[in-house]
Motif scaffolding. Structure first.
Motif, PDB file in Angstrom:
ATOM      1  N   UNK A 233       0.896  -1.155   0.000  1.00  0.00           N
ATOM      2  CA  UNK A 233       0.000   0.000   0.000  1.00  0.00           C
ATOM      3  C   UNK A 233       0.934   1.204   0.000  1.00  0.00           C
ATOM      4  N   UNK A 234       1.129   1.786  -1.175  1.00  0.00           N
ATOM      5  CA  UNK A 234       2.146   2.825  -1.340  1.00  0.00           C
ATOM      6  C   UNK A 234       1.955   3.961  -0.349  1.00  0.00           C
ATOM      7  N   UNK A 235       3.047   4.353   0.299  1.00  0.00           N
ATOM      8  CA  UNK A 235       3.026   5.446   1.248  1.00  0.00           C
ATOM      9  C   UNK A 235       2.712   5.014   2.664  1.00  0.00           C
ATOM     10  N   UNK A 236       2.245   3.773   2.824  1.00  0.00           N
ATOM     11  CA  UNK A 236       1.875   3.296   4.155  1.00  0.00           C
ATOM     12  C   UNK A 236       2.741   2.103   4.586  1.00  0.00           C
ATOM     13  N   UNK A 237       2.620   0.987   3.867  1.00  0.00           N
ATOM     14  CA  UNK A 237       3.322  -0.214   4.309  1.00  0.00           C
ATOM     15  C   UNK A 237       3.521  -1.170   3.143  1.00  0.00           C
ATOM     16  N   UNK A 238       4.593  -1.917   3.209  1.00  0.00           N
ATOM     17  CA  UNK A 238       4.857  -2.992   2.254  1.00  0.00           C
ATOM     18  C   UNK A 238       5.202  -4.251   3.030  1.00  0.00           C
ATOM     19  N   UNK A 265      17.807   2.265   4.137  1.00  0.00           N
ATOM     20  CA  UNK A 265      18.025   2.969   2.867  1.00  0.00           C
ATOM     21  C   UNK A 265      16.788   2.873   1.977  1.00  0.00           C
ATOM     22  N   UNK A 266      16.138   1.703   1.980  1.00  0.00           N
ATOM     23  CA  UNK A 266      14.921   1.527   1.182  1.00  0.00           C
ATOM     24  C   UNK A 266      13.792   2.364   1.764  1.00  0.00           C
ATOM     25  N   UNK A 267      13.638   2.323   3.078  1.00  0.00           N
ATOM     26  CA  UNK A 267      12.577   3.093   3.748  1.00  0.00           C
ATOM     27  C   UNK A 267      12.754   4.584   3.489  1.00  0.00           C
ATOM     28  N   UNK A 268      13.982   5.075   3.542  1.00  0.00           N
ATOM     29  CA  UNK A 268      14.235   6.495   3.287  1.00  0.00           C
ATOM     30  C   UNK A 268      13.818   6.872   1.867  1.00  0.00           C
ATOM     31  N   UNK A 269      14.134   6.017   0.910  1.00  0.00           N
ATOM     32  CA  UNK A 269      13.763   6.300  -0.478  1.00  0.00           C
ATOM     33  C   UNK A 269      12.248   6.269  -0.656  1.00  0.00           C
ATOM     34  N   UNK A 270      11.564   5.474   0.171  1.00  0.00           N
ATOM     35  CA  UNK A 270      10.109   5.354   0.087  1.00  0.00           C
ATOM     36  C   UNK A 270       9.396   6.362   0.976  1.00  0.00           C
ATOM     37  N   UNK A 271      10.117   7.397   1.403  1.00  0.00           N
ATOM     38  CA  UNK A 271       9.518   8.478   2.185  1.00  0.00           C
ATOM     39  C   UNK A 271       8.959   7.980   3.520  1.00  0.00           C
ATOM     40  N   UNK A 272       9.682   7.038   4.131  1.00  0.00           N
ATOM     41  CA  UNK A 272       9.297   6.573   5.452  1.00  0.00           C
ATOM     42  C   UNK A 272       8.293   5.434   5.473  1.00  0.00           C
ATOM     43  N   UNK A 273       7.975   4.891   4.332  1.00  0.00           N
ATOM     44  CA  UNK A 273       7.021   3.769   4.260  1.00  0.00           C
ATOM     45  C   UNK A 273       7.545   2.577   5.073  1.00  0.00           C
ATOM     46  N   UNK A 275       8.130  -1.280   6.235  1.00  0.00           N
ATOM     47  CA  UNK A 275       8.346  -2.513   5.473  1.00  0.00           C
ATOM     48  C   UNK A 275       8.466  -3.695   6.434  1.00  0.00           C
ATOM     49  N   UNK A 276       7.661  -4.717   6.202  1.00  0.00           N
ATOM     50  CA  UNK A 276       7.777  -5.978   6.937  1.00  0.00           C
ATOM     51  C   UNK A 276       8.475  -6.979   6.028  1.00  0.00           C
ATOM     52  N   UNK A 277       9.571  -7.552   6.505  1.00  0.00           N
ATOM     53  CA  UNK A 277      10.281  -8.591   5.757  1.00  0.00           C
ATOM     54  C   UNK A 277      10.030  -9.910   6.460  1.00  0.00           C
ATOM     55  N   UNK A 278       9.469 -10.877   5.766  1.00  0.00           N
ATOM     56  CA  UNK A 278       9.175 -12.169   6.370  1.00  0.00           C
ATOM     57  C   UNK A 278       9.800 -13.291   5.552  1.00  0.00           C
ATOM     58  N   UNK A 279       9.926 -14.445   6.179  1.00  0.00           N
ATOM     59  CA  UNK A 279      10.479 -15.612   5.495  1.00  0.00           C
ATOM     60  C   UNK A 279       9.369 -16.343   4.753  1.00  0.00           C
ATOM     61  N   UNK A 280       9.594 -16.589   3.490  1.00  0.00           N
ATOM     62  CA  UNK A 280       8.609 -17.305   2.670  1.00  0.00           C
ATOM     63  C   UNK A 280       8.573 -18.777   3.067  1.00  0.00           C
ATOM     64  N   UNK A 281       7.404 -19.378   2.960  1.00  0.00           N
ATOM     65  CA  UNK A 281       7.240 -20.807   3.236  1.00  0.00           C
ATOM     66  C   UNK A 281       6.383 -21.444   2.165  1.00  0.00           C
ATOM     67  N   UNK A 282       6.752 -22.672   1.769  1.00  0.00           N
ATOM     68  CA  UNK A 282       5.948 -23.420   0.807  1.00  0.00           C
ATOM     69  C   UNK A 282       4.655 -23.927   1.449  1.00  0.00           C
TER      70      UNK A 282
END
Length: 357
Positions: A233-238, A265-273, A275-282
């Motif tokens: 959701x651009x501007x809010x969360x990824x 660095x990614x968050x700064x470029x996204x204007x503070x958006x 980001x949740x990074x999670x581990x993918x699972x099959x």
């Protein structure tokens, strides 16, 4: 006259950023078309432009004949008339008949100008498309030149080319100013023979987030860590799901980086958006539970797919602790929406203990 022509040539070269040899060829073609309009039956037209020697010539070539009344006066000339141009000419030779540029008049000059203008536009179009084909679906740097006060649409410069950057492709909430250096995602090139190609750029697409991580995380760039899915959701969360192809590399840790340097660095470029990074699972149930982070999940029940014609909607029901219900759903349903986009499942979230009415 020649000086004026070559001064104009230099101005065209500078203004259009076109190599001189290419520009000269385009001008020659334009002048040839103009001459052809005045001499439609002439088959041998020569235009010679040599800026190094300040030479500009245009001429018709005719075959020298031994009869006064030639069959094809547009391409043949009587020898006595030919000798007024060259006393040493012989029958069977070809002779040059110089043309005076002033003879074409205003209409012919305008036709040449329009033809040259059209050819230059074709060249610019081809050059622009070639320049951006390698950048399509990639992230490039841009400098904001101007922001329209009313619409907030912007004009940015990418490799000396001005590109229109519409408001709806900008990150919600960000305020661009002239002079800002930003990164943009080249979403595509809209090409039409009637118009200048349009470079479509964006900062809202989820692929933009993916490319930023590829830039900041070497393990993603070299394939050690793979991005399996992104929801945004651009501007809010990824939310981004990653997996490691090397058991010795932690995929999530690689994306976050030392002291959170990479993800910052990614968050700064996204204007503070956020980001949740999670581990993918099959395992779909495990993946869905992880996707709802930061909320805790007690159980995930996979339901029968909902089939509507050719569309198949995967569904699940998730049970969370009562005190985690609002967190799992998120503000305005944002967390649930992002989790659904990440996993491809329609997610129904229920509290562990039904709330009494």
């Amino acid at each position: 006259m020649n000086k004026e022509i070559f001064d104009a040539l230099g101005a065209l070269e500078k203004e259009n950023h076109i190599e001189k040899d290419v520009l000269i060829e385009k001008i020659k073609q334009g002048i040839m078309k103009a001459i052809k309009r005045d001499y439609p039956m002439s088959e041998h037209i020569v235009v010679d432009i040599d800026p190094d020697n300040n030479k500009f010539e245009m001429k018709l070539q005719k075959e020298v004949m031994d009869v006064k009344y030639v069959d094809d006066p547009d391409n043949e000339i009587w020898i006595e008339e030919a000798r007024t141009y060259d006393p040493n000419v012989m029958v069977g030779d070809w002779i040059d008949i110089p043309l005076d540029p002033a003879r074409f008049g205003r209409v012919a000059a305008q036709n040449a100008k329009q033809s040259i203008k059209h050819d230059i536009k074709d060249y610019e179009r081809a050059k622009l498309i070639e320049q951006y084909q390698d950048k399509e679906r990639e992230v490039v740097s841009a400098v904001v030149q101007k922001v329209e006060p009313g619409t907030l649409n912007a004009i940015v410069t990418i490799d000396k080319n001005e590109v229109y950057f519409i408001r709806k492709e900008q990150i919600p909430g960000e305020v661009l100013k002239a002079g800002d250096m930003i990164k943009v995602y080249v979403a595509g090139i809209a090409n039409s023979e009637k118009r200048q190609p349009v470079i479509r750029i964006s900062r809202t697409q989820r692929e933009f987030v993916k490319r930023l991580f590829e830039i900041e995380v070497p393990e993603i760039a070299d394939g050690t860590v793979e991005i399996k899915a992104i929801s945004r959701v651009a501007g809010a969360r990824s939310k981004i799901a990653v997996i490691s192809n090397d058991p010795n590399v932690d995929a999530v840790g690689a994306c976050i980086g030392p002291r959170k340097s990479r993800i910052s660095a990614v968050v700064d470029e996204l204007n503070g958006e956020k980001i949740d990074v999670i581990t993918y699972s099959e395992d779909p149930a495990e993946f869905i539970a992880k996707a709802l982070a930061p909320a805790e999940v007690i159980r995930v029940d996979l339901l029968e797919d909902l089939v509507d014609g050719d569309k198949v909607q995967k569904r699940c029901q998730v049970i969370v602790p009562n005190n985690q219900l609002s967190l799992a759903i998120g503000n305005k349903g944002q967390n649930a929406k992002l989790a659904a986009g990440l996993t491809g499942y329609k997610i129904d979230i229920l509290p562990q203990v039904p709330v009494s009415e």
